[in-house]
Scaffold this motif. Structure first.
Motif, short mmCIF file in Angstrom:
data_model
loop_
_atom_site.label_atom_id
_atom_site.label_comp_id
_atom_site.label_asym_id
_atom_site.label_seq_id
_atom_site.Cartn_x
_atom_site.Cartn_y
_atom_site.Cartn_z
N TYR A 1 0.89 -1.26 -0.02
CA TYR A 1 -0.05 0.11 -0.15
C TYR A 1 0.69 1.33 -0.02
O TYR A 1 0.64 2.05 -0.66
CB TYR A 1 -0.95 -0.03 1.17
N HIS B 1 1.97 2.17 -3.14
CA HIS B 1 0.70 2.48 -4.32
C HIS B 1 0.51 1.37 -5.31
O HIS B 1 0.59 1.56 -6.58
CB HIS B 1 1.09 3.68 -4.76
N ASP C 1 -1.75 -0.97 -4.64
CA ASP C 1 -3.07 -1.88 -4.29
C ASP C 1 -3.60 -2.70 -5.38
O ASP C 1 -4.01 -3.77 -5.05
CB ASP C 1 -3.96 -0.60 -3.85
N SER C 2 -3.50 -2.12 -6.49
CA SER C 2 -4.30 -3.04 -7.70
C SER C 2 -3.81 -4.48 -7.91
O SER C 2 -3.91 -5.35 -8.52
CB SER C 2 -4.26 -2.08 -8.66
N PHE D 1 -6.83 -1.57 7.85
CA PHE D 1 -6.67 -2.02 6.42
C PHE D 1 -7.93 -1.90 5.94
O PHE D 1 -8.05 -1.62 4.55
CB PHE D 1 -6.04 -3.41 6.17
N SER D 2 -9.09 -2.03 6.57
CA SER D 2 -10.44 -1.76 5.92
C SER D 2 -10.56 -0.38 5.49
O SER D 2 -11.51 -0.16 4.58
CB SER D 2 -11.48 -2.17 6.95
N ILE E 1 -8.36 1.68 4.29
CA ILE E 1 -7.58 1.95 3.05
C ILE E 1 -7.63 1.24 1.65
O ILE E 1 -7.18 1.37 0.73
CB ILE E 1 -5.87 2.04 3.36
N ASP E 2 -8.40 0.08 1.83
CA ASP E 2 -8.95 -0.87 1.21
C ASP E 2 -10.22 -1.25 1.19
O ASP E 2 -10.58 -1.87 1.95
CB ASP E 2 -8.00 -1.86 0.61
N ARG F 1 -11.91 -3.22 -0.45
CA ARG F 1 -12.02 -4.74 -0.60
C ARG F 1 -11.66 -5.37 0.42
O ARG F 1 -12.41 -6.47 0.81
CB ARG F 1 -11.10 -5.36 -1.63
N TYR G 1 1.49 6.68 2.83
CA TYR G 1 0.36 6.16 2.13
C TYR G 1 -0.17 7.11 1.10
O TYR G 1 -0.96 6.73 0.44
CB TYR G 1 -0.76 5.96 3.44
N LYS H 1 -5.47 8.67 2.41
CA LYS H 1 -5.36 7.22 3.10
C LYS H 1 -4.81 7.61 4.56
O LYS H 1 -5.33 6.98 5.61
CB LYS H 1 -4.49 6.26 2.47
#
Length: 341
Positions: free
Chosen positions: A67, A70, A72-73, A92-93, A95-96, A98, A331, A335
């Motif tokens: 993260y 950068h 993430d994908s 973590f929830s 910043i993402d 998913r 981050y 974020k």
């Protein structure tokens, strides 16, 4: 004699120079070219034909680094602990999304066991795994999957791991930016430490109330102490010794540092009531753990927090200001704000 933490920076710069010199295209016997070359904690060389685009990270600290990079994908698999640990999931929830919705697969049967079937189905081009999980590493390699082993023992190795992950993910420039920022902040701390004539001593107790399990003069926590301008009360040149109450009393540290342990656990230890740190309420809980994880580049924030607590009159800035600045650099501003909410 133990090397000071800044000697690791010299080693890192030397290694980075050597690594860059061997970044020219490399080919195997079939003539296939591997322009991306990196080295993991075990000294194994990882070669990729292109930046990793599907990454399974089975190490929480390495996931954190992705993260920061950068990347993430590229994340397609994470440790089950990210969903189950109340100390990490809320962050973590944020910043993402998913992770918030628990959509990223967790190819783990237990916290230490892996589901090879799930990993294969994820079709990763890179798996990040603890370097001591040798059986899994060998199996993944036999399946033709690139593996990056993680085992961070000090600040210098942490920098190298971030650099090598950056190389593998096509984020080398970002990795160098993160490392440069972290080293600049540590240099700022070093300047503050010049004015400290009598270093305070500090004792660290491991998480979960393990008061008599501490850190010796090796490892990331000891690096935090050195960066913060303190002396480890434990004189042993090992990573994680266990001691007796009598030994701790004989050391009589100026400060007691706890990690994910209620302060009441320490104050309830009647056998330790004679410690000056307890009598004078010099007990510091490094919390929340996510913000100060020394296995990530947030080791900088941990060192600054310890310094602020230990030498409040010497602290240059308010800690909350430092938190926002450092997390924004690591981050990104958006974020960072979410993390601190």
């Amino acid at each position: 004699m133990k090397k000071p933490y800044f000697s690791y920076i010299f080693c890192f710069l030397t290694f980075a120079s050597l690594l860059s010199s061997c970044q020219s295209n490399q080919a195997d016997h079939s003539g296939k070219t591997y322009p991306i070359v990196a080295v993991d904690a075990s000294g194994d060389t990882i070669r990729l034909t292109k930046p990793a685009q599907r990454v399974v990270s089975l190490v929480p600290a390495a996931l954190d680094a992705l993260y920061m990079l950068h990347a993430d994908s590229a994340i397609v698999g994470i440790p089950n602990r990210i969903y189950t640990d109340p100390n990490v999931y809320p962050y973590f929830s944020k910043i993402d999304v998913r992770i918030k919705e628990k959509l990223i697969p967790t190819p783990t049967i237990t916290e230490s066991g892996l589901s090879m079937e799930t990993i294969i189905k994820l079709n990763p081009d890179l798996v990040i795994i603890p370097s001591n999980n040798t059986d899994a590493i060998q199996m993944l390699k036999e399946l033709g999957i690139a593996v990056f082993g993680i085992s961070t023992q000090n600040f210098g190795e942490l920098n190298l791991e971030v650099l090598n992950l950056g190389i593998l993910l096509g984020k080398e420039a970002r990795a160098k930016e993160l490392i440069a920022f972290s080293q600049d902040k540590i240099q700022d701390l070093k300047e503050l430490n010049k004015d400290i004539t009598n270093k305070k001593t500090i004792y660290y107790a491991w998480s979960g109330g393990r008061i008599y399990s501490t850190t010796g003069r090796k490892g990331l926590i000891n690096d935090c102490f050195e960066m913060a301008g303190l002396e480890n009360a434990c004189p042993y040149e090992i990573d994680a010794p266990n001691i007796s109450p009598e030994t701790l009393i004989s050391w009589n540290p100026d400060i007691m540092l706890l990690w994910n342990t209620p302060e009441s656990v320490l104050y309830d230890k009647k056998e330790l009531s004679s410690l000056d740190a307890l009598k004078e309420k010099r007990v510091f809980n490094l919390s929340p753990p996510f913000l100060y994880d020394p296995h990530t580049l947030k080791i900088v924030l941990a060192s600054i927090a310890i310094h602020h607590y230990s030498y409040p009159t010497a602290a240059a800035n308010n800690l909350s200001v430092e938190q926002l600045e450092i997390l924004s650099a690591l981050y990104g501003p958006e974020k960072a704000k979410l993390i601190l909410q």
